[in-house]
Design an enzyme around this catalytic site. Structure first.
Site, PDB file in Angstrom:
ATOM      1  N   GLU A   1      30.513 101.868 -15.356  1.00 29.02           N
ATOM      2  CA  GLU A   1      29.371 102.962 -14.894  1.00 29.02           C
ATOM      3  C   GLU A   1      28.892 102.778 -13.837  1.00 29.02           C
ATOM      4  O   GLU A   1      28.266 102.282 -13.079  1.00 29.02           O
ATOM      5  CB  GLU A   1      28.553 102.108 -16.262  1.00 29.02           C
ATOM      6  CG  GLU A   1      28.810 101.937 -17.545  1.00 29.02           C
ATOM      7  CD  GLU A   1      27.656 102.112 -18.717  1.00 29.02           C
ATOM      8  OE1 GLU A   1      26.712 101.893 -18.304  1.00 29.02           O
ATOM      9  OE2 GLU A   1      29.192 101.831 -19.444  1.00 29.02           O
TER      10      GLU A   1
ATOM     11  N   ASP B   1      28.093 106.894 -23.895  1.00 28.86           N
ATOM     12  CA  ASP B   1      27.333 105.997 -23.356  1.00 28.86           C
ATOM     13  C   ASP B   1      25.764 106.082 -24.293  1.00 28.86           C
ATOM     14  O   ASP B   1      25.623 107.183 -24.545  1.00 28.86           O
ATOM     15  CB  ASP B   1      27.076 106.360 -22.265  1.00 28.86           C
ATOM     16  CG  ASP B   1      26.561 104.809 -21.626  1.00 28.86           C
ATOM     17  OD1 ASP B   1      27.343 104.146 -21.164  1.00 28.86           O
ATOM     18  OD2 ASP B   1      25.899 105.097 -20.662  1.00 28.86           O
ATOM     19  N   SER B   2      25.745 104.632 -24.127  1.00 28.74           N
ATOM     20  CA  SER B   2      24.538 104.472 -25.474  1.00 28.74           C
ATOM     21  C   SER B   2      23.151 103.966 -24.445  1.00 28.74           C
ATOM     22  O   SER B   2      23.299 103.301 -24.066  1.00 28.74           O
ATOM     23  CB  SER B   2      24.210 103.930 -26.136  1.00 28.74           C
ATOM     24  OG  SER B   2      25.368 104.612 -27.456  1.00 28.74           O
TER      25      SER B   2
ATOM     26  N   PHE C   1      24.752  94.845 -34.167  1.00 31.26           N
ATOM     27  CA  PHE C   1      25.573  93.926 -32.430  1.00 31.26           C
ATOM     28  C   PHE C   1      24.058  94.277 -31.324  1.00 31.26           C
ATOM     29  O   PHE C   1      23.153  95.537 -31.942  1.00 31.26           O
ATOM     30  CB  PHE C   1      26.131  94.642 -32.132  1.00 31.26           C
ATOM     31  CG  PHE C   1      26.481  96.102 -31.424  1.00 31.26           C
ATOM     32  CD1 PHE C   1      26.739  96.895 -32.787  1.00 31.26           C
ATOM     33  CD2 PHE C   1      26.784  96.176 -30.507  1.00 31.26           C
ATOM     34  CE1 PHE C   1      27.011  98.143 -32.676  1.00 31.26           C
ATOM     35  CE2 PHE C   1      26.518  98.081 -30.004  1.00 31.26           C
ATOM     36  CZ  PHE C   1      26.765  99.088 -30.711  1.00 31.26           C
TER      37      PHE C   1
ATOM     38  N   LYS D   1      22.552 101.934 -41.285  1.00 34.67           N
ATOM     39  CA  LYS D   1      22.011 102.251 -39.824  1.00 34.67           C
ATOM     40  C   LYS D   1      22.932 103.659 -39.920  1.00 34.67           C
ATOM     41  O   LYS D   1      22.209 104.486 -39.161  1.00 34.67           O
ATOM     42  CB  LYS D   1      22.915 101.402 -39.412  1.00 34.67           C
ATOM     43  CG  LYS D   1      23.105 101.370 -38.038  1.00 34.67           C
ATOM     44  CD  LYS D   1      23.590 100.730 -36.537  1.00 34.67           C
ATOM     45  CE  LYS D   1      23.427 101.301 -35.294  1.00 34.67           C
ATOM     46  NZ  LYS D   1      24.129  99.645 -34.225  1.00 34.67           N
TER      47      LYS D   1
HETATM   48  P1  ITT Z   1      31.950 100.875 -23.393  1.00 34.61           P
HETATM   49  O1  ITT Z   1      32.579 100.233 -23.110  1.00 34.61           O
HETATM   50  O2  ITT Z   1      31.740 102.367 -24.840  1.00 34.61           O
HETATM   51  O3  ITT Z   1      30.585 101.146 -21.688  1.00 34.61           O
HETATM   52  P2  ITT Z   1      29.379  99.033 -24.060  1.00 34.61           P
HETATM   53  O4  ITT Z   1      28.891  97.550 -25.161  1.00 34.61           O
HETATM   54  O5  ITT Z   1      28.993  98.652 -22.367  1.00 34.61           O
HETATM   55  O6  ITT Z   1      30.567  99.605 -24.355  1.00 34.61           O
HETATM   56  P3  ITT Z   1      26.760 100.900 -23.593  1.00 34.61           P
HETATM   57  O7  ITT Z   1      26.590 100.994 -22.296  1.00 34.61           O
HETATM   58  O8  ITT Z   1      26.705 102.328 -23.945  1.00 34.61           O
HETATM   59  O9  ITT Z   1      28.359 100.132 -24.530  1.00 34.61           O
HETATM   60  O10 ITT Z   1      25.846 100.022 -24.298  1.00 34.61           O
HETATM   61  C1  ITT Z   1      24.235  99.970 -23.910  1.00 34.61           C
HETATM   62  C2  ITT Z   1      23.838  98.683 -24.559  1.00 34.61           C
HETATM   63  O11 ITT Z   1      23.097  99.413 -25.377  1.00 34.61           O
HETATM   64  C3  ITT Z   1      25.054  97.852 -24.877  1.00 34.61           C
HETATM   65  O12 ITT Z   1      24.419  96.196 -24.495  1.00 34.61           O
HETATM   66  C4  ITT Z   1      25.464  98.085 -26.186  1.00 34.61           C
HETATM   67  O13 ITT Z   1      25.293  96.591 -26.091  1.00 34.61           O
HETATM   68  C5  ITT Z   1      23.509  98.879 -26.801  1.00 34.61           C
HETATM   69  N1  ITT Z   1      24.052  99.037 -27.923  1.00 34.61           N
HETATM   70  C6  ITT Z   1      24.932 100.695 -27.657  1.00 34.61           C
HETATM   71  N2  ITT Z   1      25.218 100.658 -29.425  1.00 34.61           N
HETATM   72  C7  ITT Z   1      23.936  99.980 -29.379  1.00 34.61           C
HETATM   73  C8  ITT Z   1      23.569 100.358 -31.117  1.00 34.61           C
HETATM   74  O14 ITT Z   1      23.791 101.110 -32.191  1.00 34.61           O
HETATM   75  N3  ITT Z   1      23.048  99.281 -32.002  1.00 34.61           N
HETATM   76  C9  ITT Z   1      22.161  98.423 -30.765  1.00 34.61           C
HETATM   77  N4  ITT Z   1      22.954  98.418 -29.058  1.00 34.61           N
HETATM   78  C10 ITT Z   1      23.616  98.986 -29.325  1.00 34.61           C
END
Ligand code: ITT
Length: 189
Positions: A36, A64-65, A138, A161
């Site tokens: 990232e 990506d979130s 999570f 959710k």
């Molecule tokens: P990727 O391999 O897909 O990147 P990641 O877990 O690193 O997986 P992100 O960077 O998109 O994913 O997520 C950013 C943070 O937000 C990460 O700590 C996730 O656990 C959290 N997160 C993402 N979606 C969430 C959700 O629906 N509810 C709670 N936490 C979430």
């Protein structure tokens, strides 16, 4: 129809598989942690993730979130993963003491199909609870209370959710678009 979803996060995979199933889309999981880059926007991160994966046949999906906290000027935003892994939920709750608690969770989904790339965003607005509550889900789920509820996502069932979540909204957009594209290919739309 099948899509390959590349993510390191098994929870995301479970959610995406469940959300896309009603569209007749099966999800194959490729477990891989994609780099990232330091970027200002989720869209930029998604484009970088797609660029990292070699071209191949079929439909490729990444996302990506980020969690954007109004009282902290949008922090942690795109850095949500790093912040979760360092100061964690207790650190975020500490930083928010005495500040406004509104929050937006955003997911940008990226789809690559042949030469086409689509980015589709989903948002969930809400607020950050005073303390972590619940054990489902999570990541930030124990502190995120979506608008219209008094429970955190971690206090909800998966189906609850999915009604409002950022990921469900983005992925339902992906599902609709893929179904339309399939209909066009089959000459029925
Ligand atoms: P990727 O391999 O897909 O990147 P990641 O877990 O690193 O997986 P992100 O960077 O998109 O994913 O997520 C950013 C943070 O937000 C990460 O700590 C996730 O656990 C959290 N997160 C993402 N979606 C969430 C959700 O629906 N509810 C709670 N936490 C979430």
């Amino acid at each position: 129809m099948r899509v390959t979803f590349v993510t390191s996060n098994p929870n995301k995979y479970r959610e995406v598989r469940r959300i896309l199933r009603p569209f007749g889309i099966s999800v194959d999981w490729r477990r891989l942690e994609l780099p990232e880059p330091q970027a200002d926007s989720l869209a930029e991160v998604v484009r970088a993730k797609l660029a990292h994966i070699p071209r191949r046949r079929g439909v490729l999906l990444v996302e990506d979130s980020g969690l954007f906290l109004k009282g902290l000027g949008g922090f942690p935003g795109v850095y949500a993963r790093y912040v979760y892994g360092t100061i964690g939920l207790p650190g975020v709750l500490r930083l928010l003491k005495g500040k406004g608690r509104s929050a937006v969770f955003r997911t940008v989904a990226g789809v690559r199909h042949g030469r086409s790339v689509w980015l589709i965003e989903g948002r969930s607005t809400g607020s950050i609870a005073l303390t972590a509550r619940g054990s489902n889900g999570f990541g930030y789920d124990p502190v995120f209370v979506p608008t219209g509820s008094d429970r955190t996502y971690a206090q909800m069932t998966a189906v609850e959710k999915d009604r409002t979540s950022h990921r469900a909204r983005a992925m339902r957009g992906v599902g609709r678009k893929l179904v339309k594209a399939r209909a066009r290919r089959n000459g029925s739309a």
